[in-house]
Design an enzyme around this catalytic site. Structure first.
Site, mmCIF file in Angstrom:
data_model
loop_
_atom_site.group_PDB
_atom_site.id
_atom_site.type_symbol
_atom_site.label_atom_id
_atom_site.label_comp_id
_atom_site.label_asym_id
_atom_site.label_seq_id
_atom_site.Cartn_x
_atom_site.Cartn_y
_atom_site.Cartn_z
ATOM 1 N N ASP A 1 -28.385 -46.233 40.990
ATOM 2 C CA ASP A 1 -27.360 -47.041 41.950
ATOM 3 C C ASP A 1 -26.789 -48.431 42.986
ATOM 4 O O ASP A 1 -26.049 -49.201 42.970
ATOM 5 C CB ASP A 1 -25.929 -46.352 41.520
ATOM 6 C CG ASP A 1 -25.102 -45.396 40.336
ATOM 7 O OD1 ASP A 1 -25.789 -46.590 39.738
ATOM 8 O OD2 ASP A 1 -24.614 -44.704 39.986
ATOM 9 N N LYS B 1 -17.940 -46.845 36.134
ATOM 10 C CA LYS B 1 -17.216 -46.156 35.533
ATOM 11 C C LYS B 1 -15.775 -47.313 34.449
ATOM 12 O O LYS B 1 -16.291 -46.820 33.125
ATOM 13 C CB LYS B 1 -15.814 -45.872 36.091
ATOM 14 C CG LYS B 1 -15.247 -43.928 35.453
ATOM 15 C CD LYS B 1 -14.522 -43.908 36.461
ATOM 16 C CE LYS B 1 -12.960 -43.031 35.606
ATOM 17 N NZ LYS B 1 -11.922 -42.479 37.144
ATOM 18 N N ASP C 1 -31.200 -41.301 27.123
ATOM 19 C CA ASP C 1 -32.645 -41.434 28.101
ATOM 20 C C ASP C 1 -31.961 -43.290 28.201
ATOM 21 O O ASP C 1 -31.902 -44.019 27.573
ATOM 22 C CB ASP C 1 -33.733 -42.191 27.219
ATOM 23 C CG ASP C 1 -34.857 -41.970 28.096
ATOM 24 O OD1 ASP C 1 -35.213 -41.156 29.037
ATOM 25 O OD2 ASP C 1 -35.479 -43.155 27.851
HETATM 26 P P1 ITT Z 1 -32.577 -36.276 31.830
HETATM 27 O O1 ITT Z 1 -32.831 -34.479 31.992
HETATM 28 O O2 ITT Z 1 -31.428 -36.112 30.619
HETATM 29 O O3 ITT Z 1 -33.843 -37.269 30.665
HETATM 30 P P2 ITT Z 1 -33.780 -37.424 33.677
HETATM 31 O O4 ITT Z 1 -32.690 -38.321 35.097
HETATM 32 O O5 ITT Z 1 -34.883 -37.171 33.374
HETATM 33 O O6 ITT Z 1 -32.156 -36.904 33.066
HETATM 34 P P3 ITT Z 1 -33.619 -40.247 32.591
HETATM 35 O O7 ITT Z 1 -34.748 -40.148 32.257
HETATM 36 O O8 ITT Z 1 -33.213 -40.907 31.089
HETATM 37 O O9 ITT Z 1 -32.963 -38.879 33.193
HETATM 38 O O10 ITT Z 1 -32.943 -41.637 33.088
HETATM 39 C C1 ITT Z 1 -34.244 -42.158 34.222
HETATM 40 C C2 ITT Z 1 -34.011 -41.886 35.413
HETATM 41 O O11 ITT Z 1 -33.029 -43.347 35.859
HETATM 42 C C3 ITT Z 1 -33.929 -41.004 35.870
HETATM 43 O O12 ITT Z 1 -33.805 -39.847 36.741
HETATM 44 C C4 ITT Z 1 -32.307 -42.017 37.647
HETATM 45 O O13 ITT Z 1 -33.089 -42.403 38.340
HETATM 46 C C5 ITT Z 1 -31.559 -43.265 37.079
HETATM 47 N N1 ITT Z 1 -30.668 -43.468 36.107
HETATM 48 C C6 ITT Z 1 -30.830 -43.280 34.616
HETATM 49 N N2 ITT Z 1 -28.697 -43.028 34.931
HETATM 50 C C7 ITT Z 1 -28.938 -44.345 35.730
HETATM 51 C C8 ITT Z 1 -27.752 -44.811 35.685
HETATM 52 O O14 ITT Z 1 -26.073 -45.021 35.653
HETATM 53 N N3 ITT Z 1 -27.681 -45.169 37.427
HETATM 54 C C9 ITT Z 1 -28.715 -45.478 38.366
HETATM 55 N N4 ITT Z 1 -29.748 -44.611 37.635
HETATM 56 C C10 ITT Z 1 -30.269 -43.960 37.316
#
Ligand code: ITT
Length: 191
Positions: free
Chosen positions: A144, A164, A66
């Protein structure tokens, strides 16, 4: 190569995690799990609860990750609601919320929880930075293009290599991989 199941609907996460895990001899394989996310204050609580729910469904060792973008001047919002808010407002919406804000500090926090028959173990990674005043770059995903990591002149949308090398996800994945390799030295058959 050790294969670990990764329950996520987000293919970008798998790609980035695999890039970071390669040098540790670990590879993640995507699985889908229908467990709903709980409401909580921080990403570790969400990851722990989700991995337990997914382990109960899939019954094999696996991870859940998460991630949240915590913006200081918004008291940590969108935080654990980052996925929902991204769908609802997008990056332009976040920029609008911050349009009058001089304090643009924000931190990405990532929690990866691993579950197997012995229980749950959680690994954290975070990166501080600031929110830009406009979207910059086409690379990466999610927030990002508006996130400028501290000490860098380019957003993760503009500079994929910087992400990365040192992202919240890379830090958490590396801690997980080091721990996995301590549990079963490379070369031994994964459980
Ligand atoms: P899961 O199925 O793994 O839950 P998700 O996309 O819903 O996938 P999260 O709840 O962890 O995942 O992520 C929250 C949001 O934050 C995700 O939808 C992205 O928009 C953003 N996010 C997550 N990781 C990111 C990253 O490395 N860089 C930029 N935005 C990111």
């Amino acid at each position: 190569m050790k294969t670990v199941l990764f329950a996520t609907g987000n293919a970008h996460k798998i790609e980035e995690a695999n890039e970071a895990a390669q040098k540790y001899g670990v590879r993640f394989r995507q699985v889908k799990c229908g467990h709903p996310e709980i409401r909580a204050d921080f990403v570790d609580e969400v990851a722990k609860d989700s991995v337990l729910g997914c382990y109960a469904q899939i019954k094999k060792p696996l991870i859940v990750e998460d991630t949240g973008l915590f913006i200081d001047s918004l008291n940590g919002f969108p935080g654990v609601y980052s996925a929902h808010i991204y769908r609802l407002l997008g990056n332009k919406g976040i920029l609008r919320l911050l349009s009058d804000s001089k304090d643009r500090r924000a931190t990405f926090h990532c929690a990866i929880s691993y579950a197997d028959e012995k229980g749950v173990k959680t690994f954290l990674g975070s990166v501080p930075g600031t929110i830009t005043t406009e979207e910059r770059g086409e690379g990466g995903f999610g927030y990002d293009p508006i996130f400028l990591p501290a000490g860098y002149a380019k957003t993760w949308g503009e500079d994929r290599l910087a992400k990365k090398n040192l992202s919240h996800r890379v830090k958490a994945v590396e801690s997980l991989c080091k721990w996995l390799n301590q549990q079963a030295p490379p070369g031994r058959k994964p459980q």
